[in-house]
Design a protein around this motif. Structure first.
Motif, PDB file in Angstrom:
ATOM      1  N   GLY A  71      76.979 -24.142  26.244  1.00 13.44           N
ATOM      2  CA  GLY A  71      75.880 -23.805  27.150  1.00 13.44           C
ATOM      3  C   GLY A  71      74.603 -23.417  26.440  1.00 13.44           C
ATOM      4  O   GLY A  71      73.585 -23.162  27.071  1.00 13.44           O
ATOM      5  N   GLU A  72      74.646 -23.362  25.107  1.00 12.96           N
ATOM      6  CA  GLU A  72      73.422 -23.078  24.353  1.00 12.96           C
ATOM      7  C   GLU A  72      72.372 -24.152  24.636  1.00 12.96           C
ATOM      8  O   GLU A  72      71.177 -23.867  24.683  1.00 12.96           O
ATOM      9  CB  GLU A  72      73.741 -23.011  22.860  1.00 12.96           C
ATOM     10  N   LEU A  73      72.845 -25.387  24.826  1.00 12.60           N
ATOM     11  CA  LEU A  73      72.002 -26.499  25.275  1.00 12.60           C
ATOM     12  C   LEU A  73      72.551 -26.922  26.637  1.00 12.60           C
ATOM     13  O   LEU A  73      73.457 -27.741  26.720  1.00 12.60           O
ATOM     14  CB  LEU A  73      72.061 -27.670  24.284  1.00 12.60           C
ATOM     15  N   PRO A  74      72.044 -26.335  27.716  1.00  9.00           N
ATOM     16  CA  PRO A  74      72.602 -26.609  29.043  1.00  9.00           C
ATOM     17  C   PRO A  74      72.167 -27.962  29.606  1.00  9.00           C
ATOM     18  O   PRO A  74      71.172 -28.550  29.146  1.00  9.00           O
ATOM     19  CB  PRO A  74      72.050 -25.469  29.898  1.00  9.00           C
ATOM     20  N   PRO A  75      72.914 -28.470  30.602  1.00  9.73           N
ATOM     21  CA  PRO A  75      72.549 -29.738  31.239  1.00  9.73           C
ATOM     22  C   PRO A  75      71.103 -29.719  31.734  1.00  9.73           C
ATOM     23  O   PRO A  75      70.635 -28.720  32.279  1.00  9.73           O
ATOM     24  CB  PRO A  75      73.526 -29.836  32.417  1.00  9.73           C
ATOM     25  N   GLY A  76      70.409 -30.824  31.481  1.00 11.99           N
ATOM     26  CA  GLY A  76      69.020 -30.950  31.910  1.00 11.99           C
ATOM     27  C   GLY A  76      68.005 -30.472  30.898  1.00 11.99           C
ATOM     28  O   GLY A  76      66.820 -30.767  31.010  1.00 11.99           O
ATOM     29  N   GLN A  77      68.443 -29.717  29.900  1.00 12.76           N
ATOM     30  CA  GLN A  77      67.510 -29.211  28.891  1.00 12.76           C
ATOM     31  C   GLN A  77      67.148 -30.304  27.901  1.00 12.76           C
ATOM     32  O   GLN A  77      67.977 -31.128  27.543  1.00 12.76           O
ATOM     33  CB  GLN A  77      68.109 -28.033  28.129  1.00 12.76           C
ATOM     34  N   ARG A  78      65.912 -30.288  27.475  1.00  9.28           N
ATOM     35  CA  ARG A  78      65.456 -31.237  26.461  1.00  9.28           C
ATOM     36  C   ARG A  78      66.122 -30.894  25.132  1.00  9.28           C
ATOM     37  O   ARG A  78      66.207 -29.736  24.743  1.00  9.28           O
ATOM     38  CB  ARG A  78      63.943 -31.165  26.336  1.00  9.28           C
ATOM     39  N   MET A  79      66.612 -31.915  24.455  1.00  6.45           N
ATOM     40  CA  MET A  79      67.216 -31.746  23.130  1.00  6.45           C
ATOM     41  C   MET A  79      66.119 -31.468  22.111  1.00  6.45           C
ATOM     42  O   MET A  79      64.983 -31.912  22.287  1.00  6.45           O
ATOM     43  CB  MET A  79      67.959 -33.027  22.720  1.00  6.45           C
ATOM     44  N   PRO A  80      66.471 -30.771  21.025  1.00  6.50           N
ATOM     45  CA  PRO A  80      65.486 -30.629  19.952  1.00  6.50           C
ATOM     46  C   PRO A  80      65.086 -32.022  19.447  1.00  6.50           C
ATOM     47  O   PRO A  80      65.891 -32.950  19.451  1.00  6.50           O
ATOM     48  CB  PRO A  80      66.252 -29.867  18.866  1.00  6.50           C
ATOM     49  N   SER A  81      63.857 -32.152  19.010  1.00  4.42           N
ATOM     50  CA  SER A  81      63.375 -33.442  18.517  1.00  4.42           C
ATOM     51  C   SER A  81      64.054 -33.807  17.205  1.00  4.42           C
ATOM     52  O   SER A  81      64.639 -32.952  16.531  1.00  4.42           O
ATOM     53  CB  SER A  81      61.858 -33.377  18.306  1.00  4.42           C
ATOM     54  N   GLU A  82      63.964 -35.081  16.845  1.00  2.30           N
ATOM     55  CA  GLU A  82      64.496 -35.511  15.557  1.00  2.30           C
ATOM     56  C   GLU A  82      63.883 -34.699  14.427  1.00  2.30           C
ATOM     57  O   GLU A  82      64.574 -34.296  13.491  1.00  2.30           O
ATOM     58  CB  GLU A  82      64.233 -37.000  15.333  1.00  2.30           C
ATOM     59  N   LYS A  83      62.579 -34.443  14.517  1.00  2.00           N
ATOM     60  CA  LYS A  83      61.900 -33.667  13.481  1.00  2.00           C
ATOM     61  C   LYS A  83      62.447 -32.249  13.421  1.00  2.00           C
ATOM     62  O   LYS A  83      62.690 -31.710  12.349  1.00  2.00           O
ATOM     63  CB  LYS A  83      60.389 -33.639  13.715  1.00  2.00           C
TER      64      LYS A  83
END
Length: 116
Positions: free
Chosen positions: A25-37
């Motif tokens: 849940g640290e990255l929950p559904p619908g949240q933008r992923m960190p960029s490649e950079k």
């Protein structure tokens, strides 16, 4: 910490870390992923390694790429009840949560069956 000489290729290790962040849940559904950079900066990995890790998560159905908008954590599917004798096959990875709280992730194409 990612160590390319241990526990498999670096991209698989990164995919595992991101998978854990999604499942916790640290990255929950619908949240933008960190960029490649951002991932490159955080882990010190080559951009191609980061891309390969994201491709794994995309193939597993854990992230969605929305062209022109970014990469997002996929929405969790609804709950499906299976009865004895039923089976299901997924075209994306499947995470099973056991009654004791343990979770297991299976690759696309895995057939799930209910046993009595």
């Amino acid at each position: 910490m990612i160590t390319p000489d241990r526990e498999g290729a670096a991209y698989r290790q990164l995919a595992g870390i991101l998978r854990d962040r999604i499942s916790s849940g640290e990255l929950p559904p619908g949240q933008r992923m960190p960029s490649e950079k951002d991932l490159h900066d955080e882990f010190g990995l080559a951009r191609e390694t980061v891309r390969r890790a994201l491709a794994v998560l995309r193939a597993e159905g854990l992230i969605d790429v929305r062209h022109g908008h970014g990469t997002f954590v996929a929405e969790a599917p609804g709950r499906i009840e299976l009865r004895p004798g039923d089976s299901a096959t997924s075209t994306a990875a499947v995470t099973v949560t056991r009654a004791n709280g343990d979770t297991e992730t299976y690759p696309a194409g895995t057939t799930l069956a209910v046993t009595t």
